[in-house]
Motif scaffolding. Structure first.
Motif, PDB file in Angstrom:
ATOM      1  N   LEU A  19       0.845  -1.183   0.000  1.00 44.84           N
ATOM      2  CA  LEU A  19       0.000   0.000   0.000  1.00 44.84           C
ATOM      3  C   LEU A  19       0.884   1.237   0.000  1.00 44.84           C
ATOM      4  O   LEU A  19       1.814   1.350   0.809  1.00 44.84           O
ATOM      5  CB  LEU A  19      -0.900   0.018   1.245  1.00 44.84           C
ATOM      6  CG  LEU A  19      -1.647   1.325   1.523  1.00 44.84           C
ATOM      7  CD1 LEU A  19      -2.632   1.637   0.407  1.00 44.84           C
ATOM      8  CD2 LEU A  19      -2.356   1.249   2.864  1.00 44.84           C
ATOM      9  N   VAL A  20       0.590   2.176  -0.900  1.00 48.45           N
ATOM     10  CA  VAL A  20       1.234   3.486  -0.894  1.00 48.45           C
ATOM     11  C   VAL A  20       0.131   4.530  -0.986  1.00 48.45           C
ATOM     12  O   VAL A  20      -0.927   4.281  -1.552  1.00 48.45           O
ATOM     13  CB  VAL A  20       2.253   3.662  -2.057  1.00 48.45           C
ATOM     14  CG1 VAL A  20       3.388   2.671  -1.944  1.00 48.45           C
ATOM     15  CG2 VAL A  20       1.585   3.558  -3.410  1.00 48.45           C
ATOM     16  N   GLU A  21       0.373   5.673  -0.378  1.00 45.28           N
ATOM     17  CA  GLU A  21      -0.560   6.789  -0.503  1.00 45.28           C
ATOM     18  C   GLU A  21       0.094   7.846  -1.367  1.00 45.28           C
ATOM     19  O   GLU A  21       1.154   8.370  -1.027  1.00 45.28           O
ATOM     20  CB  GLU A  21      -0.934   7.348   0.868  1.00 45.28           C
ATOM     21  CG  GLU A  21      -1.942   6.483   1.572  1.00 45.28           C
ATOM     22  CD  GLU A  21      -2.639   7.207   2.714  1.00 45.28           C
ATOM     23  OE1 GLU A  21      -2.221   8.330   3.087  1.00 45.28           O
ATOM     24  OE2 GLU A  21      -3.610   6.640   3.221  1.00 45.28           O
ATOM     25  N   LEU A  22      -0.541   8.119  -2.502  1.00 45.09           N
ATOM     26  CA  LEU A  22      -0.050   9.136  -3.412  1.00 45.09           C
ATOM     27  C   LEU A  22      -0.982  10.348  -3.323  1.00 45.09           C
ATOM     28  O   LEU A  22      -2.044  10.270  -2.716  1.00 45.09           O
ATOM     29  CB  LEU A  22       0.019   8.577  -4.830  1.00 45.09           C
ATOM     30  CG  LEU A  22       0.934   7.353  -4.971  1.00 45.09           C
ATOM     31  CD1 LEU A  22       0.917   6.844  -6.405  1.00 45.09           C
ATOM     32  CD2 LEU A  22       2.349   7.662  -4.533  1.00 45.09           C
ATOM     33  N   THR A  23      -0.575  11.443  -3.938  1.00 43.87           N
ATOM     34  CA  THR A  23      -1.351  12.673  -3.861  1.00 43.87           C
ATOM     35  C   THR A  23      -2.221  12.823  -5.103  1.00 43.87           C
ATOM     36  O   THR A  23      -1.703  12.866  -6.226  1.00 43.87           O
ATOM     37  CB  THR A  23      -0.413  13.885  -3.721  1.00 43.87           C
ATOM     38  OG1 THR A  23       0.434  13.670  -2.582  1.00 43.87           O
ATOM     39  CG2 THR A  23      -1.202  15.166  -3.524  1.00 43.87           C
ATOM     40  N   GLY A  24      -3.543  12.896  -4.877  1.00 45.51           N
ATOM     41  CA  GLY A  24      -4.486  13.049  -5.976  1.00 45.51           C
ATOM     42  C   GLY A  24      -4.456  14.458  -6.553  1.00 45.51           C
ATOM     43  O   GLY A  24      -3.839  15.370  -5.978  1.00 45.51           O
ATOM     44  N   PRO A  25      -5.131  14.665  -7.693  1.00 45.14           N
ATOM     45  CA  PRO A  25      -5.153  15.981  -8.339  1.00 45.14           C
ATOM     46  C   PRO A  25      -5.688  17.087  -7.428  1.00 45.14           C
ATOM     47  O   PRO A  25      -5.304  18.238  -7.557  1.00 45.14           O
ATOM     48  CB  PRO A  25      -6.078  15.782  -9.549  1.00 45.14           C
ATOM     49  CG  PRO A  25      -6.104  14.313  -9.780  1.00 45.14           C
ATOM     50  CD  PRO A  25      -5.869  13.662  -8.451  1.00 45.14           C
ATOM     51  N   ASP A  26      -6.563  16.704  -6.476  1.00 47.39           N
ATOM     52  CA  ASP A  26      -7.128  17.685  -5.547  1.00 47.39           C
ATOM     53  C   ASP A  26      -6.291  17.845  -4.280  1.00 47.39           C
ATOM     54  O   ASP A  26      -6.678  18.553  -3.353  1.00 47.39           O
ATOM     55  CB  ASP A  26      -8.554  17.304  -5.181  1.00 47.39           C
ATOM     56  CG  ASP A  26      -8.644  15.950  -4.479  1.00 47.39           C
ATOM     57  OD1 ASP A  26      -7.604  15.269  -4.333  1.00 47.39           O
ATOM     58  OD2 ASP A  26      -9.766  15.574  -4.085  1.00 47.39           O
TER      59      ASP A  26
END
Length: 114
Positions: A19-26
């Motif tokens: 699992l990784v958390e990336l940054t969405g467009p918002d």
């Protein structure tokens, strides 16, 4: 297309997920399952099972399939399509690039199921 660092190539063995958390467009965090299939290829898909909001990165990876640990749904990591019930909706799949030892994912783009 905006590629983001997800992990290092050496972080995942074949048939392993993370699992990784990336940054969405918002600007909001987006949970992504980065998966290395049996052939060593990297894939990225939404970490949430389409049947229930359960983390796919906690499931078993076998070949090119990841299994949801709660109800047993299986998804093809290349297309996001479910291949085992109870899930019937695909999960989003994101483009992956390996640049040297870095695994990069573009969550601004989703790949259409094949």
């Amino acid at each position: 297309m905006t590629m983001q660092y997800a992990c290092a190539v050496g972080d995942l063995a074949p048939e392993e997920a993370r699992l990784v958390e990336l940054t969405g467009p918002d600007g909001a965090p987006v949970p992504v399952a980065v998966i290395r299939d049996a052939d060593g290829e990297f894939h990225a898909l939404s970490d949430l099972c389409s049947h229930g909001a359960v983390s796919l990165s906690d499931g078993e990876v076998e070949g090119c399939l990841v299994e949801c640990w709660l109800h047993g749904s299986q998804f093809d990591v290349r297309t996001g399509k479910p291949v085992q019930l109870p899930a019937v909706k695909p999960v989003p799949v994101y483009p992956v690039t390996v640049d040297g030892e870095d695994v990069l994912v573009d969550i601004d783009t989703t790949l259409a199921p094949a």
